[in-house]
Design an enzyme around this catalytic site. Structure first.
Site, PDB file in Angstrom:
ATOM      1  N   TYR A 170       0.713  -1.523  -0.280  1.00  0.00           N
ATOM      2  CA  TYR A 170       0.033   0.305   0.424  1.00  0.00           C
ATOM      3  C   TYR A 170       0.748   1.311  -0.081  1.00  0.00           C
ATOM      4  O   TYR A 170       0.617   2.101  -0.637  1.00  0.00           O
ATOM      5  CB  TYR A 170      -1.373  -0.095   1.099  1.00  0.00           C
ATOM      6  N   LYS A 174       1.098   4.318  -2.393  1.00  0.00           N
ATOM      7  CA  LYS A 174       0.613   6.344  -2.436  1.00  0.00           C
ATOM      8  C   LYS A 174       2.396   6.510  -2.796  1.00  0.00           C
ATOM      9  O   LYS A 174       1.978   7.704  -2.856  1.00  0.00           O
ATOM     10  CB  LYS A 174       0.627   6.198  -1.092  1.00  0.00           C
TER      11      LYS A 174
END
Length: 274
Positions: A170, A174
């Site tokens: 994740y 990002k």
């Protein structure tokens, strides 16, 4: 709201929001509706989209703003590049001159560490959070260039600035969003196109429930002892950025609850003894 956001700048604007069936995307859609914008609601879950469209209609009627107030829904999985390429086939012609793109679709799966992460989870997160965001952006940026106007608002995360254990994939997605946002900002510097990244910290939505694969108790522990952000808080920053004067670009907004200072540093109220 009028004095804060200067709604006249958003009246009759056409806004495309991905991941609009709930959470931040839905909250942003309702605020744009209140401001007199027309909104394209795009997400994978069609049933959620219908509910958000109804909420937008109600919010616009209650606002008393005469402009805008048109809403349409599109079932769209942004990780499906073919579907993204055919987006306009499912959007009424009156909505195709998009002014603002909100790249909100994104999620996290699991807390496994490197070596134990499934390939399917890796592909799913990159497929939506990175490849999907890029695919939709490419479609809209060319449109904005042709119109000599437009605004790309990417929803990043504090995780793109600071990595943490159990979030490697994740965080990587990002970080990619942040890098993409920065490059796009520089590429369109000779145009009127605006580019914004909003990086929230702890936001209590269904985000953590998805991360913990439906375990509500585990998700609740993420926010114990502090007051996290909610979808409305992030939505207000989205609309605030979009409502700035045309010559003003909020390139990056880091948005945290008051008791969070970094991805991993928070203050939590001690549990009271019963």
């Amino acid at each position: 709201m009028a004095s804060i956001f200067n709604v006249s700048r958003l009246q009759n604007k056409i806004v495309l929001i991905t991941g609009a069936s709930g959470g931040i995307g839905a909250a942003a859609a309702v605020l744009f509706a209140k401001a007199g914008s027309n909104v394209i609601l795009a997400a994978r879950r069609s049933e959620g989209l219908k509910q958000v469209a109804a909420a937008c209609t109600a919010a616009h009627q209650e606002s008393g703003v005469q402009a805008g107030g048109k809403f349409t829904t599109v079932q769209l999985d942004v990780s499906d590049r073919v579907a993204v390429g055919k987006l306009w086939d499912h959007v009424p012609s009156e909505f195709r001159d998009v002014d603002i793109l909100v790249n909100n679709a994104g999620f996290v799966l699991g807390v496994e560490r490197v070596g134990d992460i499934s390939e399917s989870d890796i592909e799913a997160m990159f497929g939506t959070n990175v490849f999907g965001l890029i695919s939709v952006s490419q479609l809209l940026v060319n449109h904005f260039k042709a119109r000599r106007a437009g605004h790309v608002i990417n929803i990043g995360s504090i995780a793109g600035r600071e990595s943490y254990p159990g979030g490697s994939i994740y965080c990587a997605t990002k970080a990619a969003v942040s890098a993409f946002n920065g490059a796009l900002l520089r590429e369109v510097v000779n145009t009127p196109i605006r580019v914004t990244e909003i990086q929230p910290g702890l936001v209590e939505t269904k985000f953590s429930v998805v991360r913990f694969r439906g375990d509500q108790a585990a998700a609740d522990k993420v926010y114990e002892g502090l007051q996290p952000l909610v979808a409305q808080d992030v939505a207000e920053e989205i609309v605030w950025a979009a409502a700035r004067p045309p010559h003003v670009n909020l390139a990056e907004i880091l948005l945290l609850p008051v008791n969070q200072a970094s991805a991993t540093l928070t203050y939590r109220e001690p549990k009271k003894e019963k």
